[in-house]
Structures are given as structure tokens and as C-alpha cells.
Scaffold this motif. Structure first.
Motif, short mmCIF file in Angstrom:
data_model
loop_
_atom_site.label_atom_id
_atom_site.label_comp_id
_atom_site.label_asym_id
_atom_site.label_seq_id
_atom_site.Cartn_x
_atom_site.Cartn_y
_atom_site.Cartn_z
N GLU A 1 13.53 -2.70 60.09
CA GLU A 1 14.34 -2.27 58.96
C GLU A 1 14.73 -3.89 58.13
O GLU A 1 14.69 -4.00 57.16
CB GLU A 1 15.53 -2.18 59.85
CG GLU A 1 17.05 -1.56 59.00
CD GLU A 1 18.40 -1.19 58.83
OE1 GLU A 1 19.18 -1.00 58.42
OE2 GLU A 1 18.15 -0.94 60.70
N VAL A 2 14.96 -4.94 59.13
CA VAL A 2 14.89 -6.32 58.48
C VAL A 2 13.98 -6.67 57.66
O VAL A 2 13.62 -7.08 56.24
CB VAL A 2 14.83 -7.12 59.73
CG1 VAL A 2 15.21 -8.58 58.22
CG2 VAL A 2 16.04 -7.19 60.17
N SER A 3 12.48 -6.96 58.35
CA SER A 3 11.14 -6.26 57.79
C SER A 3 11.34 -5.57 56.30
O SER A 3 10.84 -6.60 55.32
CB SER A 3 9.63 -6.51 57.91
OG SER A 3 9.68 -7.09 59.46
N ASP A 4 12.09 -4.72 56.36
CA ASP A 4 11.55 -3.42 54.94
C ASP A 4 12.64 -4.45 54.11
O ASP A 4 12.30 -4.49 52.63
CB ASP A 4 12.33 -1.93 55.30
CG ASP A 4 10.70 -0.91 56.39
OD1 ASP A 4 9.80 -1.43 56.33
OD2 ASP A 4 10.99 -0.82 56.77
N LYS A 5 13.37 -4.63 54.57
CA LYS A 5 14.52 -5.23 53.49
C LYS A 5 14.02 -6.23 52.56
O LYS A 5 14.76 -6.65 51.31
CB LYS A 5 16.07 -5.51 54.15
CG LYS A 5 16.86 -5.66 52.89
CD LYS A 5 17.80 -4.87 51.72
CE LYS A 5 18.22 -5.80 51.33
NZ LYS A 5 19.44 -4.73 50.21
N LEU A 6 13.45 -7.35 53.49
CA LEU A 6 13.08 -8.61 52.90
C LEU A 6 11.65 -8.48 52.16
O LEU A 6 12.00 -8.71 50.77
CB LEU A 6 12.64 -9.24 54.24
CG LEU A 6 13.36 -10.18 55.23
CD1 LEU A 6 12.74 -10.80 56.34
CD2 LEU A 6 14.44 -11.30 54.16
N ALA A 7 11.13 -7.24 52.17
CA ALA A 7 10.01 -7.06 51.15
C ALA A 7 10.09 -5.88 50.10
O ALA A 7 9.62 -6.92 48.77
CB ALA A 7 8.65 -5.54 52.22
N GLU A 8 11.95 -5.87 50.03
CA GLU A 8 11.83 -4.85 48.34
C GLU A 8 12.34 -6.60 48.38
O GLU A 8 12.61 -5.87 46.98
CB GLU A 8 12.98 -4.26 48.96
CG GLU A 8 13.65 -3.60 47.73
CD GLU A 8 14.99 -3.01 48.53
OE1 GLU A 8 16.16 -2.79 47.50
OE2 GLU A 8 15.60 -1.85 49.12
N LEU A 9 13.38 -7.16 48.60
CA LEU A 9 13.85 -8.30 47.90
C LEU A 9 12.67 -9.48 47.26
O LEU A 9 13.20 -9.68 46.02
CB LEU A 9 15.07 -9.01 48.96
CG LEU A 9 16.48 -8.27 49.51
CD1 LEU A 9 17.07 -9.62 50.13
CD2 LEU A 9 16.81 -8.69 47.84
N ARG A 10 11.75 -9.49 47.86
CA ARG A 10 10.33 -10.58 47.73
C ARG A 10 9.85 -9.57 46.60
O ARG A 10 9.27 -10.71 46.00
CB ARG A 10 9.27 -10.62 48.64
CG ARG A 10 10.43 -11.37 50.41
CD ARG A 10 9.20 -12.09 50.81
NE ARG A 10 9.86 -12.12 51.99
CZ ARG A 10 9.68 -12.55 53.72
NH1 ARG A 10 8.76 -11.43 53.85
NH2 ARG A 10 10.16 -13.69 54.28
N ASN A 11 9.55 -8.19 46.54
CA ASN A 11 9.56 -7.68 45.31
C ASN A 11 9.70 -7.63 44.32
O ASN A 11 9.79 -7.73 42.86
CB ASN A 11 9.49 -5.84 45.57
CG ASN A 11 8.81 -4.92 44.79
OD1 ASN A 11 7.80 -5.88 44.37
ND2 ASN A 11 9.34 -4.30 44.32
#
Length: 376
Positions: A270-280
């Protein structure tokens, strides 16, 4: 471009079970009692992985205390025997290397003044050929990444594979709260060039002030540095060198206890997905920023052509002052620091000047090229 360094992981040459990795000890070995007593107190904290001590001290002016010399190596040997801590010292000459190794010193480091001189680094590197010993290289006094990289390469080329860098900050004419400016961007650039290279932060030399050591230590760990080198003295108030930046072993333990340890990556999906979204989101904005800067440079070239046609100078100080003042004020309103906004504007302005200069001198450049062809 990545550095092609042949190095072993930090865990192969120093115990990293304690987190964070801490190398500590007095700035200078002053007396046998002072060094051994400090070593025992540090060992009792259970928080350090190696004992450091200055044996030879390169001082700015003659007449200042320049280290106790080779006799201190015997004191260091005793401290190691009684505490079990591996030892580390700075070396600045081939003779230092020879004497330190003969005394059984476990880790050597190259100081900032030495790193700044390729002749000195090469002398040390030549003395290390055929030796299996860990070596740490401090950044040079001035913010010169190439000198730092060159020193690391020279030591590595000598066959030293147990290699690390030490970030101890850089000299600056600007007055600030620090003895040496951290200039984190230089250390980050080194980390980018050599991701496998361990970087150890030296908050004592960066701050020059024991009250700021915890703050810098935390920032270093947050930037994924692999450890800390912190100076500790049994009684800093009477230290012969750098008294203000040394802490007692008890104070060191307290600093370490209050550091938050964070990981560069997480396994939580969940944390990784959120980071990926913000980095995108950041990637999209970065692309837009670069696009807009490119458009700005095209306009700068048109301005350059107009100035050329009307015999107007490229640099107009009044216009630059106007841009700097307006944009800095605007940046503050958007919660950007004045320092960041000024640096960004300077980069953009310098590139605009370069583009306009090319436009202004295009005819001269073409004429020189034609003349060369004529005489070829």
C-alpha cells in the motif's frame, strides 16, 4: 555515468549489527589515560562499531598541537585490547600508513586536506598496494567532486576494495551556523555516481558545535548515508583540539538513542503504491518544467537576435535585478525558500546569457570557420 569501483560491501569489513553504524573517539589522542578511559566509556554504551583517534594532526598554523605522534598508536593498541573495539586513524603520508599498519590499526582514513592533493593521495595509495585494509576517504576541503572521486579511484586502483567515503562538509566564505557547509548536493552526486559506495557522515566537522550534531546526524541518515563518525572525549571542556565539537560518551549515547532510523525502501504494498502515485505526479510536473524552460530559451534566443540587430548589450543589470526581486518574492508566497529561488533563477539566467551570446556571435563564428576552410 557511473563510477567503476571494485569494492566490497560495508558489512564485510565492519560490524554493522548496531544501527546506525557509529565510529567514535577523541579528535586527538592526548594522553594514554584520556584515550583508554574514553574508549572504555564508549564501549560501555554498546553503540559504536569502531574507535577513532587523531594521532597525527595537520594544523593550519605551526606551533599548534599537531598530534601526539606514533606513541599514540601504542595507546590505541591498548584500548583495542581492553575493549575489543577495532581502531581507525587518519594517515597523510606513506610513513603514517606503514606505522599504523605495523601497530595493527584496523581502518585508515584520508583527511580532507590530503584528498585535495592528488600527489599526497597517490603517495598513500602506493603505500597501500598489496595491503588488505579498509580505507575511508574524506571529501576535499573545497566542494570539488572530481577531487573526491579521483582520490577514491586512486585508492581503489591500489587494490583497496574495502572502501568508503566520509562526508565532512566544505569550507565556505559565507558565515553560517556550521563550521563546514554540508553541501548535501555534492554527497548526493557522489552517491548517484557510485550507489554501492558507503558514505559515512562526519557531523562533528560539519557543525563544529556539539549542539548541532544530532540535527546533522538525522539529516545524514535520512539521506541514506551508511553511518556516522562523531568525535567523543571523556571531558571535552579540556580537549586539546576541537573542544566545541566533541561530546562525552554519555552524550553520544543520548544522541544515538534519539535518532530515527528509516529505510530506503518499504515492503508494504500500500505504501509502495502511494509512493509510486506521487512520484508519477512529480514526473509529469518535471516534464512540464523542462518543456517550459526550453520554450523560455527559445524566446531568449529571439531576444538575443533583437539585441544584435539593435546593438544592445546582452547583460542588462537592471532587468536582472527586477527578475530576481519579483520572482523571489513570488517564490516566498508559494513557500519556496529565497535561496532555492535565487539559485534556480541564476541557472536559468546563465543559460539565457549563453544562448544570447551564441546568437550575437554567430556571424563571427561562421567567419572563423570559413577562414579555416580557406587556409586548409
Amino acid at each position: 555515468m557511473k563510477l567503476n569501483l571494485n569494492i566490497q560491501p560495508l558489512s564485510t569489513w565492519i560490524k554493522t549489527g548496531k544501527e546506525p553504524l557509529v565510529i567514535s573517539g577523541p579528535c586527538s589522542a592526548e594522553t594514554e589515560e584520556q584515550l583508554v578511559a574514553t574508549a572504555h566509556l564508549l564501549a560501555q554504551t554498546g553503540k559504536i562499531s569502531a574507535l577513532r583517534a587523531g594521532i597525527w594532526k595537520p594544523r593550519t598554523r605551526p606551533g599548534e598541537f599537531e598530534g601526539i605522534g606514533s606513541i599514540g598508536l601504542e595507546w590505541l593498541k591498548r584500548a583495542k585490547e581492553e575493549t575489543g573495539l577495532p581502531t581507525a586513524v587518519e594517515v597523510a603520508t606513506a610513513k603514517h600508513v606503514e606505522e599504523a599498519l605495523k601497530a595493527g590499526v584496523d581502518i585508515l582514513w584520508v583527511g580532507a586536506r590530503s584528498t585535495a592533493n592528488p600527489f599526497t593521495v597517490q603517495e598513500i595509495a602506493d603505500a597501500l598496494k598489496g595491503v588488505d585494509v579498509p580505507v575511508m576517504v574524506k571529501n576535499p576541503v573545497n566542494p570539488d567532486l572530481s577531487l573526491w572521486v579521483g582520490a577514491l579511484e586512486r585508492i581503489n586502483n591500489a587494490g583497496i576494495t574495502k572502501l568508503a567515503a566520509i562526508h565532512r562538509g566544505f569550507s565556505s566564505y559565507e558565515k553560517s551556523a556550521f563550521r563546514n557547509e554540508p553541501m548535501w548536493d555534492v554527497a548526493i552526486s557522489l552517491k548517484t555516481l557510485a550507489p554501492e559506495l558507503p558514505i559515512i557522515n562526519d557531523p562533528s566537522h560539519i557543525t563544529g558545535n556539539r549542539d548541532l550534531i544530532g540535527y546533522i546526524s538525522q539529516k545524514a541518515l535520512d539521506l541514506d548515508m551508511q553511518g556516522l563518525m562523531i568525535e567523543s572525549h571523556i571531558d571535552p571542556s579540556v580537549a586539546w583540539t576541537d573542544a566545541k565539537q566533541q561530546v562525552t560518551p554519555a552524550a553520544l549515547a543520548d544522541i544515538i538513542d534519539h535518532l530515527a532510523l528509516r529505510k530506503p525502501e518499504v515492503k508494504n504494498a500500500e505504501v509502495s503504491d502511494k509512493l509510486a502515485e506521487l512520484r508519477n505526479q512529480i514526473d509529469k510536473i518535471d516534464d512540464l518544467v523542462i518543456q517550459k524552460i526550453a520554450e523560455r530559451m527559445q524566446i531568449a534566443e529571439k531576444i538575443g537576435q533583437y539585441k544584435k540587430d539593435n546593438n544592445i548589450t546582452i547583460l542588462q543589470v537592471g532587468r536582472w535585478d527586477e527578475i530576481l526581486q519579483k520572482r523571489t518574492t513570488y517564490g516566498k508566497a508559494l513557500k519556496l525558500s529565497a535561496e532555492f529561488t535565487e539559485k534556480l533563477l541564476e541557472l536559468v539566467h546563465n543559460e539565457s546569457i549563453r544562448r544570447q551570446t551564441e546568437v550575437m556571435n554567430a556571424d563571427a563564428a561562421q567567419g572563423q570557420a570559413a577562414e579555416k576552410l580557406t587556409h586548409a
